[in-house]
Design a protein around this motif. Sequence first.
Motif, PDB file in Angstrom:
ATOM      1  N   GLU A 131      34.656  45.562  48.354  1.00  0.00           N
ATOM      2  CA  GLU A 131      33.348  44.953  48.587  1.00  0.00           C
ATOM      3  C   GLU A 131      33.019  45.222  50.045  1.00  0.00           C
ATOM      4  N   GLY A 132      32.227  46.254  50.275  1.00  0.00           N
ATOM      5  CA  GLY A 132      31.990  46.696  51.647  1.00  0.00           C
ATOM      6  C   GLY A 132      33.268  47.290  52.198  1.00  0.00           C
ATOM      7  N   THR A 133      33.727  46.728  53.311  1.00  0.00           N
ATOM      8  CA  THR A 133      34.985  47.211  53.897  1.00  0.00           C
ATOM      9  C   THR A 133      36.173  46.345  53.494  1.00  0.00           C
ATOM     10  N   ALA A 134      35.916  45.298  52.736  1.00  0.00           N
ATOM     11  CA  ALA A 134      36.989  44.377  52.343  1.00  0.00           C
ATOM     12  C   ALA A 134      37.577  44.781  50.994  1.00  0.00           C
ATOM     13  N   ASN A 135      38.890  44.609  50.869  1.00  0.00           N
ATOM     14  CA  ASN A 135      39.601  44.834  49.614  1.00  0.00           C
ATOM     15  C   ASN A 135      40.018  43.484  49.048  1.00  0.00           C
ATOM     16  N   PHE A 136      39.752  43.281  47.767  1.00  0.00           N
ATOM     17  CA  PHE A 136      40.130  42.054  47.087  1.00  0.00           C
ATOM     18  C   PHE A 136      41.086  42.395  45.955  1.00  0.00           C
ATOM     19  N   TYR A 137      42.245  41.747  45.961  1.00  0.00           N
ATOM     20  CA  TYR A 137      43.290  41.996  44.971  1.00  0.00           C
ATOM     21  C   TYR A 137      43.211  40.940  43.879  1.00  0.00           C
ATOM     22  N   TYR A 138      43.438  41.369  42.644  1.00  0.00           N
ATOM     23  CA  TYR A 138      43.383  40.457  41.508  1.00  0.00           C
ATOM     24  C   TYR A 138      44.389  40.916  40.452  1.00  0.00           C
ATOM     25  N   LEU A 139      44.779  39.985  39.588  1.00  0.00           N
ATOM     26  CA  LEU A 139      45.757  40.276  38.542  1.00  0.00           C
ATOM     27  C   LEU A 139      45.148  41.132  37.441  1.00  0.00           C
ATOM     28  N   THR A 140      45.935  42.088  36.960  1.00  0.00           N
ATOM     29  CA  THR A 140      45.544  42.930  35.828  1.00  0.00           C
ATOM     30  C   THR A 140      46.788  43.129  34.975  1.00  0.00           C
ATOM     31  N   ILE A 141      47.215  42.082  34.323  1.00  0.00           N
ATOM     32  CA  ILE A 141      48.508  42.134  33.633  1.00  0.00           C
ATOM     33  C   ILE A 141      48.419  42.569  32.181  1.00  0.00           C
ATOM     34  N   GLY A 142      47.238  42.861  31.687  1.00  0.00           N
ATOM     35  CA  GLY A 142      47.082  43.215  30.276  1.00  0.00           C
ATOM     36  C   GLY A 142      47.912  44.407  29.853  1.00  0.00           C
ATOM     37  N   ASP A 143      47.796  45.522  30.558  1.00  0.00           N
ATOM     38  CA  ASP A 143      48.542  46.725  30.185  1.00  0.00           C
ATOM     39  C   ASP A 143      50.043  46.545  30.364  1.00  0.00           C
ATOM     40  N   THR A 144      50.445  45.855  31.436  1.00  0.00           N
ATOM     41  CA  THR A 144      51.879  45.646  31.651  1.00  0.00           C
ATOM     42  C   THR A 144      52.459  44.737  30.576  1.00  0.00           C
ATOM     43  N   THR A 145      51.687  43.754  30.148  1.00  0.00           N
ATOM     44  CA  THR A 145      52.143  42.875  29.070  1.00  0.00           C
ATOM     45  C   THR A 145      52.351  43.670  27.790  1.00  0.00           C
ATOM     46  N   LYS A 146      51.421  44.576  27.504  1.00  0.00           N
ATOM     47  CA  LYS A 146      51.553  45.422  26.312  1.00  0.00           C
ATOM     48  C   LYS A 146      52.813  46.281  26.390  1.00  0.00           C
ATOM     49  N   SER A 153      32.072  38.817  42.606  1.00  0.00           N
ATOM     50  CA  SER A 153      32.194  38.663  44.052  1.00  0.00           C
ATOM     51  C   SER A 153      33.168  37.557  44.459  1.00  0.00           C
ATOM     52  N   ASN A 154      33.566  36.688  43.545  1.00  0.00           N
ATOM     53  CA  ASN A 154      34.541  35.671  43.945  1.00  0.00           C
ATOM     54  C   ASN A 154      35.857  35.807  43.185  1.00  0.00           C
ATOM     55  N   ILE A 155      36.122  36.987  42.646  1.00  0.00           N
ATOM     56  CA  ILE A 155      37.390  37.243  41.980  1.00  0.00           C
ATOM     57  C   ILE A 155      38.289  37.999  42.932  1.00  0.00           C
ATOM     58  N   GLY A 156      39.479  37.502  43.142  1.00  0.00           N
ATOM     59  CA  GLY A 156      40.451  38.190  43.969  1.00  0.00           C
ATOM     60  C   GLY A 156      40.619  37.554  45.333  1.00  0.00           C
ATOM     61  N   MET A 157      41.608  38.064  46.034  1.00  0.00           N
ATOM     62  CA  MET A 157      41.921  37.574  47.378  1.00  0.00           C
ATOM     63  C   MET A 157      42.129  38.778  48.285  1.00  0.00           C
ATOM     64  N   ASN A 158      41.731  38.618  49.545  1.00  0.00           N
ATOM     65  CA  ASN A 158      42.011  39.684  50.490  1.00  0.00           C
ATOM     66  C   ASN A 158      43.368  39.441  51.149  1.00  0.00           C
ATOM     67  N   VAL A 159      43.823  40.407  51.929  1.00  0.00           N
ATOM     68  CA  VAL A 159      45.148  40.305  52.547  1.00  0.00           C
ATOM     69  C   VAL A 159      45.240  39.080  53.446  1.00  0.00           C
ATOM     70  N   LYS A 160      44.160  38.762  54.153  1.00  0.00           N
ATOM     71  CA  LYS A 160      44.159  37.584  55.032  1.00  0.00           C
ATOM     72  C   LYS A 160      44.415  36.315  54.223  1.00  0.00           C
ATOM     73  N   ASP A 161      43.708  36.171  53.091  1.00  0.00           N
ATOM     74  CA  ASP A 161      43.889  34.998  52.232  1.00  0.00           C
ATOM     75  C   ASP A 161      45.326  34.903  51.715  1.00  0.00           C
ATOM     76  N   ILE A 162      45.848  36.036  51.272  1.00  0.00           N
ATOM     77  CA  ILE A 162      47.215  36.052  50.727  1.00  0.00           C
ATOM     78  C   ILE A 162      48.219  35.740  51.830  1.00  0.00           C
TER      79      ILE A 162
END
Length: 133
Positions: free
Chosen positions: A92-107, A54-63
Motif C-alpha cells: 500500500e504505497g511504500t508500506a508492506n502489510f503481512y497477512y496470513l494465507t494458510i489455505g494452500d499450506t493447510t491443503k 486497507s486494514n488487513i495485515g500488519m507492517n513490520v513496525k506493528d509486528i
Amino acid sequence: MEGQNFHLLFKDCMPIFIALGDEVRLTIIEALARNGLYDSMGNDVSVTNGSTASNIGMNVKDITERTNLSRPAVSHHLKILKEAGLIDVRQEGTANFYYLTIGDTTKKLCFLGQHMQMLLDRVPQLTDNSGKI
C-alpha cells in the motif's frame, strides 16, 4: 513408487514444518491472526464484517511492537513464513502489510496426512487378540 510419492509430499511440506517449528514465528503468526480476527478492543471481527483490504495485515513496525523483536529479526522470520506459504504481503504505497494465507499450506498438510493414513492402513496391525499392542 508409493514411497517416492510420500517422500515428495513430505519434502513439499518441509518448509511449513520448519516455519512452524520456531516459537518466534508462531508468535508472529499469532499476532497476525489476532490482528485479522480481533479489533483493538478484543472483539471478534472478520473480513466479511466490514473489514476492508486497507486494514488487513500488519507492517513490520506493528509486528516488532507486538513481538518485542528487532526489525531485522522480524523481517528474517517473515521471509521464512512467506517462503513456506503461511503469509503473504500486500503493498500500500511504500508500506508492506503481512497477512496470513494458510489455505494452500493447510491443503498440503491435509494431503500429506491422508497419504500417511493410507500407508498406515496398509500395515498389518501389531496387536494381540486383546487389541493391545
